[in-house]
Design an enzyme around this catalytic site. Structure first.
Site, PDB file in Angstrom:
ATOM      1  N   SER A 243       0.831  -1.210   0.000  1.00 39.45           N
ATOM      2  CA  SER A 243       0.000   0.000   0.000  1.00 39.45           C
ATOM      3  C   SER A 243       0.864   1.258   0.000  1.00 39.45           C
ATOM      4  CB  SER A 243      -0.969  -0.026   1.183  1.00 39.45           C
ATOM      5  OG  SER A 243      -0.288  -0.266   2.402  1.00 39.45           O
ATOM      6  N   ARG A 244       1.225   1.758   1.168  1.00 38.12           N
ATOM      7  CA  ARG A 244       2.088   2.922   1.311  1.00 38.12           C
ATOM      8  C   ARG A 244       3.028   2.690   2.489  1.00 38.12           C
ATOM      9  NH1 ARG A 244       0.939   4.159  -3.135  1.00 38.12           N
ATOM     10  NH2 ARG A 244       0.206   6.164  -3.932  1.00 38.12           N
ATOM     11  N   ASP A 268       6.890  -3.578  -0.821  1.00 40.23           N
ATOM     12  CA  ASP A 268       7.002  -2.880  -2.100  1.00 40.23           C
ATOM     13  C   ASP A 268       7.054  -1.374  -1.886  1.00 40.23           C
ATOM     14  OD1 ASP A 268       7.096  -2.733  -4.966  1.00 40.23           O
ATOM     15  OD2 ASP A 268       5.012  -2.066  -4.942  1.00 40.23           O
ATOM     16  N   GLU A 273      11.239   6.815  -0.323  1.00 38.32           N
ATOM     17  CA  GLU A 273      11.555   5.915  -1.422  1.00 38.32           C
ATOM     18  C   GLU A 273      12.516   6.605  -2.381  1.00 38.32           C
ATOM     19  OE1 GLU A 273       7.314   3.437  -1.495  1.00 38.32           O
ATOM     20  OE2 GLU A 273       7.787   4.854  -3.110  1.00 38.32           O
ATOM     21  N   HIS A 292       8.661  -0.152  -5.347  1.00 40.34           N
ATOM     22  CA  HIS A 292       7.305   0.364  -5.583  1.00 40.34           C
ATOM     23  C   HIS A 292       6.871   0.063  -7.023  1.00 40.34           C
ATOM     24  CE1 HIS A 292       4.258   3.613  -4.139  1.00 40.34           C
ATOM     25  NE2 HIS A 292       3.668   2.663  -4.847  1.00 40.34           N
ATOM     26  N   ILE A 293       6.733  -1.228  -7.309  1.00 39.28           N
ATOM     27  CA  ILE A 293       6.452  -1.668  -8.680  1.00 39.28           C
ATOM     28  C   ILE A 293       5.104  -2.372  -8.795  1.00 39.28           C
ATOM     29  CG2 ILE A 293       8.858  -1.812  -9.409  1.00 39.28           C
ATOM     30  CD1 ILE A 293       8.774  -4.823  -8.751  1.00 39.28           C
ATOM     31  N   GLY A 294       4.189  -2.062  -7.877  1.00 38.64           N
ATOM     32  CA  GLY A 294       2.892  -2.744  -7.878  1.00 38.64           C
ATOM     33  C   GLY A 294       2.183  -2.729  -9.221  1.00 38.64           C
ATOM     34  N   SER A 295       2.207  -1.607  -9.901  1.00 41.66           N
ATOM     35  CA  SER A 295       1.502  -1.487 -11.186  1.00 41.66           C
ATOM     36  C   SER A 295       2.455  -1.441 -12.372  1.00 41.66           C
ATOM     37  CB  SER A 295       0.638  -0.219 -11.196  1.00 41.66           C
ATOM     38  OG  SER A 295       1.457   0.941 -11.154  1.00 41.66           O
TER      39      SER A 295
END
Length: 327
Positions: A243-244, A268, A273, A292-295
């Site tokens: 999430s964050r 993630d 960051e 931070h590669i969720g999407s």
């Protein structure tokens, strides 16, 4: 001449590691006259009244009151991704600016990554890869073991679109699924994935082998997982955050991992960051961190760009904005 008749849209930059993707520019140029922040700052007098929208690609450009005051004809801000914690919605609304995001397209990829992190952490894939390729490895130890995912208990905090898609995937692994959410899901939705609602977060934390965070960052969820919550988790449990970063008290997490209060973490997202290169989380063997590669798949990022374009065009035409975010 045609490009000058298109709406002027402000972007941070084009290309490079932080800019709008170069392979998106051809599509965007068919709909907008793109102005980079560098171009804008060098030609404020000429451009300030022409810019009618801002295209926020992964939190850039940053929008503050000074920028808003300089753009009197700004109507729409389109932001990539689902999170909008980088935008001051009340401030934007006070200037008559509408905001959109792209919440739906990101859910599938982000859920996939949540499962990937769970599997990578439980089966120690990163450590295993390092062992397999190390020039010092002479044999593979037979006592080098991971933890089962199939049949384990997964606790999902935040059962929105992403959380629910994680549950759909976890069902295929025959996991027992617990969840906590602001609102309980419909019975048929729970039954479809075999999920059990926990009214209290504490109950979920105490029972779960894996705790996955899929909540939106708000003042209420800021550092939702702290020292007390980590101590409620099983010493064999793994924390997964898609999430964050600010959902977790990172100092408390470091302490919990160092002292074996919990077994592991797979993240993630962090704050900031990227983390400072000397941050203790980067030195722990029981932590996996991704950037931070969720999407971050080509198809999803292209559709995000299309949806942002659609939102800007609708807002400038005075039509209802798809995926509008209200203050």
């Amino acid at each position: 001449m045609e490009s000058q008749e298109l709406p002027y849209v402000l972007v941070d930059c084009i290309g490079g590691t932080l800019g709008v993707y170069e392979d998106h520019i051809g599509f965007l140029n068919k709909h907008f006259h793109l102005i980079t922040m560098k171009e804008y700052l060098e030609n404020k007098t000429l451009l300030s009244k022409k810019i009618r929208a801002i295209y926020v690609w992964y939190h850039k450009p940053a929008i503050n009151e000074e920028l808003l005051q300089s753009l009197p004809n700004l109507k729409v801000v389109a932001s990539a991704g689902v999170g909008i914690d980088h935008l001051d919605l009340k401030l934007l609304s006070s200037y008559g600016v509408k905001v959109s995001n792209t919440p739906f397209i990101v859910s599938t990829d982000t859920a996939d990554l949540g499962m990937a992190l769970m599997l990578a952490s439980s089966r120690r894939l990163v450590e295993g890869h390092e062992m397999a390729v190390s020039p010092d490895t002479e044999y593979f130890p037979v006592d080098w073991l991971g933890v089962e995912v199939s049949g384990a208990t997964l606790g999902i905090l935040g059962m929105g679109k992403i959380g629910y898609k994680v549950a759909e995937r976890a069902k295929a692994f025959e996991m027992k699924i617990l969840y906590h959410n602001r609102n309980q899901r419909k019975k048929e939705e729970e039954s479809a994935v075999g999920a059990v609602y926990c009214k209290k977060i504490d109950d979920l934390l105490q029972q779960s082998d894996f705790v996955l965070l899929a909540v939106t960052l708000t003042p209420q969820t800021h550092k939702l997982i702290g020292k007390r919550e980590l101590e409620l988790m099983k010493p064999t449990a793994t924390l997964i955050n898609i999430s964050r970063g600010l959902i977790v008290d990172q100092d408390a997490l470091v302490e919990a991992l160092q002292n074996k209060v919990i077994k592991a973490a797979a993240l993630d997202v962090t704050y900031p960051e990227p983390l400072p290169r000397d941050h203790p989380l980067l030195k722990l063997k029981n932590v996996i961190i991704t950037p931070h590669i969720g999407s971050a798949t080509k198809k999803t990022r292209w559709v995000m760009m299309e949806e942002m374009t659609e939102s800007i065009k609708a807002g400038l035409a005075g039509l209802p904005i798809p995926r509008e975010v209200l203050p």
